[in-house]
Write an enzyme that holds these catalytic residues in place. Structure first.
Site, PDB file in Angstrom:
ATOM      1  N   LYS A 144      39.634  11.621  23.022  1.00 53.42           N
ATOM      2  CA  LYS A 144      38.628  12.472  23.667  1.00 53.42           C
ATOM      3  C   LYS A 144      37.520  12.713  22.670  1.00 53.42           C
ATOM      4  CE  LYS A 144      38.211  14.519  27.698  1.00 53.42           C
ATOM      5  NZ  LYS A 144      38.782  14.037  28.972  1.00 53.42           N
TER       6      LYS A 144
HETATM    7  P1  NAD Z   1      31.405  18.601  36.176  1.00 48.71           P
HETATM    8  O1  NAD Z   1      30.610  19.013  34.997  1.00 48.71           O
HETATM    9  O2  NAD Z   1      30.900  17.537  37.083  1.00 48.71           O
HETATM   10  O3  NAD Z   1      31.721  19.870  37.098  1.00 48.71           O
HETATM   11  C1  NAD Z   1      32.298  21.039  36.626  1.00 48.71           C
HETATM   12  C2  NAD Z   1      32.145  22.068  37.741  1.00 48.71           C
HETATM   13  O4  NAD Z   1      32.864  23.241  37.368  1.00 48.71           O
HETATM   14  C3  NAD Z   1      30.718  22.508  37.991  1.00 48.71           C
HETATM   15  O5  NAD Z   1      30.548  22.730  39.384  1.00 48.71           O
HETATM   16  C4  NAD Z   1      30.633  23.832  37.230  1.00 48.71           C
HETATM   17  O6  NAD Z   1      29.606  24.662  37.733  1.00 48.71           O
HETATM   18  C5  NAD Z   1      31.996  24.371  37.534  1.00 48.71           C
HETATM   19  N1  NAD Z   1      32.469  25.441  36.662  1.00 48.71           N
HETATM   20  C6  NAD Z   1      32.410  25.537  35.320  1.00 48.71           C
HETATM   21  N2  NAD Z   1      32.956  26.705  34.933  1.00 48.71           N
HETATM   22  C7  NAD Z   1      33.365  27.330  36.046  1.00 48.71           C
HETATM   23  C8  NAD Z   1      34.009  28.568  36.287  1.00 48.71           C
HETATM   24  N3  NAD Z   1      34.338  29.365  35.308  1.00 48.71           N
HETATM   25  N4  NAD Z   1      34.285  28.907  37.578  1.00 48.71           N
HETATM   26  C9  NAD Z   1      33.963  28.073  38.585  1.00 48.71           C
HETATM   27  N5  NAD Z   1      33.350  26.897  38.420  1.00 48.71           N
HETATM   28  C10 NAD Z   1      33.062  26.532  37.162  1.00 48.71           C
HETATM   29  O7  NAD Z   1      32.846  18.231  35.593  1.00 48.71           O
HETATM   30  P2  NAD Z   1      33.958  17.310  36.252  1.00 48.71           P
HETATM   31  O8  NAD Z   1      33.757  15.935  35.787  1.00 48.71           O
HETATM   32  O9  NAD Z   1      34.063  17.592  37.692  1.00 48.71           O
HETATM   33  O10 NAD Z   1      35.267  17.854  35.494  1.00 48.71           O
HETATM   34  C11 NAD Z   1      35.934  19.044  35.907  1.00 48.71           C
HETATM   35  C12 NAD Z   1      37.307  19.076  35.257  1.00 48.71           C
HETATM   36  O11 NAD Z   1      38.030  17.899  35.611  1.00 48.71           O
HETATM   37  C13 NAD Z   1      37.325  19.119  33.739  1.00 48.71           C
HETATM   38  O12 NAD Z   1      38.459  19.857  33.316  1.00 48.71           O
HETATM   39  C14 NAD Z   1      37.500  17.663  33.363  1.00 48.71           C
HETATM   40  O13 NAD Z   1      38.078  17.511  32.081  1.00 48.71           O
HETATM   41  C15 NAD Z   1      38.443  17.230  34.431  1.00 48.71           C
HETATM   42  N6  NAD Z   1      38.454  15.781  34.666  1.00 48.71           N
HETATM   43  C16 NAD Z   1      37.338  15.101  35.022  1.00 48.71           C
HETATM   44  C17 NAD Z   1      37.411  13.744  35.272  1.00 48.71           C
HETATM   45  C18 NAD Z   1      36.224  12.940  35.750  1.00 48.71           C
HETATM   46  O14 NAD Z   1      36.406  11.753  36.064  1.00 48.71           O
HETATM   47  N7  NAD Z   1      35.045  13.528  35.873  1.00 48.71           N
HETATM   48  C19 NAD Z   1      38.627  13.074  35.123  1.00 48.71           C
HETATM   49  C20 NAD Z   1      39.758  13.801  34.781  1.00 48.71           C
HETATM   50  C21 NAD Z   1      39.661  15.155  34.547  1.00 48.71           C
END
Ligand code: NAD
Length: 424
Positions: free
Chosen positions: A114
């Site tokens: 990461k």
């Molecule tokens: P992103 O940046 O696209 O979206 C994150 C979302 O969470 C946004 O809508 C943001 O406003 C919201 N957010 C942040 N803090 C918040 C809070 N306290 N309360 C409510 N909403 C909140 O990120 P993403 O890619 O969707 O990733 C989200 C999670 O999924 C992370 O933990 C990431 O590690 C995990 N993840 C992502 C992927 C991927 O392919 N994008 C893969 C595996 C895991």
């Protein structure tokens, strides 16, 4: 609207310690020998860099960047790059280890890594972010590589950042090397289906879990925390399968409608409102944290870690939690959730759709061939379903939670591979 620092209730648990506690417990259940345990618990490489970037006003700012390679026993390490003000080395270490277990659970030949840069991307211009990503890539030229370590997007990064990374890496090598990074724009060799892959995996896991719980999706309500990449695709795909999404949220708060929120319309609204759900029509604004304790059947945390913790776990009413985010449930909350009889599909299984299609992207880049969206979806759905079955069977066999079972499946695979490969 200015950037609002997200403020979930936190357990003040160190995320790396939470991950290690689960790893310890699963290792004990497996009867892992102490020497192999020591090998698997330590990241193989930890890189910290200082990135001096010229800002638009001519000033120079220094950002701290990290890349942690937890394991490369199964193959080249794989993991996203996170841009967020809260990024710190413990978080990146936890996320790197999660990637090792995640790749192992879904049985793809990658190790775990990461990266992260402590910064506030919402307060930076496009040009400033580009220079930051190029500086980070340049500092990591000897770490990254299609056969060594392959980055991908995470919170705060997307296809554009991956394109800059690929370009910087390719320039340094005097040729286009698109397999160094996944999550690229389609024209640069990105895979069809990658953008929605993690949300799709969440949906597939939720559907299989509902089948086990004998819940009919057409009579099911669901709340989703986080409406970014993972949360918004999970919402639209779940809706297509009959689930009623009654609440969604982002950093601006949560939005509720008991008759259901049109997830696709909310995506369109968000995209037209600079990425924010603030003022979402046809929904009542409620406090962000209240979403987690709504009276729904399915809860999908898809934002941040530690949002379900010992303070609010007791109030969770969902029958099923499908973890879209990494580490959304703290270690201390696990016990409470188990006692309440809630089924949890753990992060390392539920959100593994992203890394699965990242793997497909890398395969396609190396083949010099493009698969159809249909082929990508079918193959990734199969992988998630098979992984779900392996984990479910293990959980029944050892009478442990799906989370412990997922760790057991993953640790067993990495440990066996290590034993065959041997060390120094
Ligand atoms: P992103 O940046 O696209 O979206 C994150 C979302 O969470 C946004 O809508 C943001 O406003 C919201 N957010 C942040 N803090 C918040 C809070 N306290 N309360 C409510 N909403 C909140 O990120 P993403 O890619 O969707 O990733 C989200 C999670 O999924 C992370 O933990 C990431 O590690 C995990 N993840 C992502 C992927 C991927 O392919 N994008 C893969 C595996 C895991």
């Amino acid at each position: 609207m200015g950037y609002i620092e997200p403020a979930p209730i936190r357990d003040h648990e160190n995320p790396f310690e939470s991950m290690m506690s689960r790893f310890d417990f699963a290792s004990e259940k497996l009867g892992l020998n102490q020497e192999i345990y020591n090998v698997l618990k330590s990241p193989v490489k930890q890189v910290i860099v200082s990135l001096a970037v010229t800002m638009d006003d001519g000033s120079i700012r220094v950002f701290e960047g990290y890349r942690i390679i937890h394991s490369n026993i199964l193959g080249p390490s794989k993991g996203g790059i996170r841009l967020d003000p809260a990024v710190n080395i413990d978080e990146v270490k936890a996320l790197a280890a999660w990637m090792t277990w995640k790749c192992a659970v879904v049985d793809i030949p990658f190790g775990g890594a990461k990266g992260g840069i402590t910064c506030d991307p919402r307060a930076m211009s496009k040009g400033e972010i580009e220079r930051l990503i190029r500086a980070y890539t340049s500092s990591m030229l000897d770490v990254f590589g299609p056969d060594k370590d392959i980055p991908a997007p995470d919170m705060g990064t997307g296809p554009q950042e991956m394109a800059w990374l690929m370009d910087e890496y390719s320039r340094a090598h005097g040729m286009t090397i698109n397999s160094v990074v996944t999550g690229k724009p389609i024209v640069l060799g990105g895979s069809l289906g990658r953008a929605e892959a993690t949300g799709r995996g969440v949906m597939v896991s939720a559907m299989v879990a509902m089948e086990k719980l004998k819940i009919n999706p057409y009579n099911t309500t669901c709340a989703i925390q986080g409406f970014g990449n993972v949360g918004s695709y999970a919402a639209t795909l779940m809706t297509q399968r009959g689930v009623k999404i009654v609440a969604i949220s982002d950093v601006t708060g949560a939005y509720y409608n008991k008759d259901g929120i049109d997830a696709r319309a909310a995506q369109i609204y968000r995209d037209g409102a600079n990425g924010s759900l603030e003022g979402l029509p046809d929904a009542e604004a409620i406090a962000g944290d209240d979403l987690l304790t709504l009276d729904v059947d399915v809860l999908i945390p898809a934002a941040k870690e530690d949002v379900i913790n010992k303070k609010n776990a007791i109030d969770i009413k969902a029958k099923l939690i499908v973890e879209g985010a990494n580490g959304p449930t703290s270690y201390k909350a696990d016990k409470i959730i188990r006692e309440k009889g809630i089924l949890v599909v753990p992060d390392i299984l539920a959100n593994a759709g992203g890394v699965t299609v990242s793997y497909f992207e890398w395969v396609q880049n190396r083949l010099g061939f493009k698969w159809t969206r249909d082929r990508v979806n079918r193959r990734s759905d199969r992988i998630i379903k098979d992984a779900f079955d392996r984990v479910y069977k293990t959980s029944k066999k050892y009478d442990v939670t799906m989370r412990t079972a997922a760790y057991m499946v993953a640790i067993d695979k990495v440990a066996k591979t290590y034993e065959y490969r041997g060390g120094f």
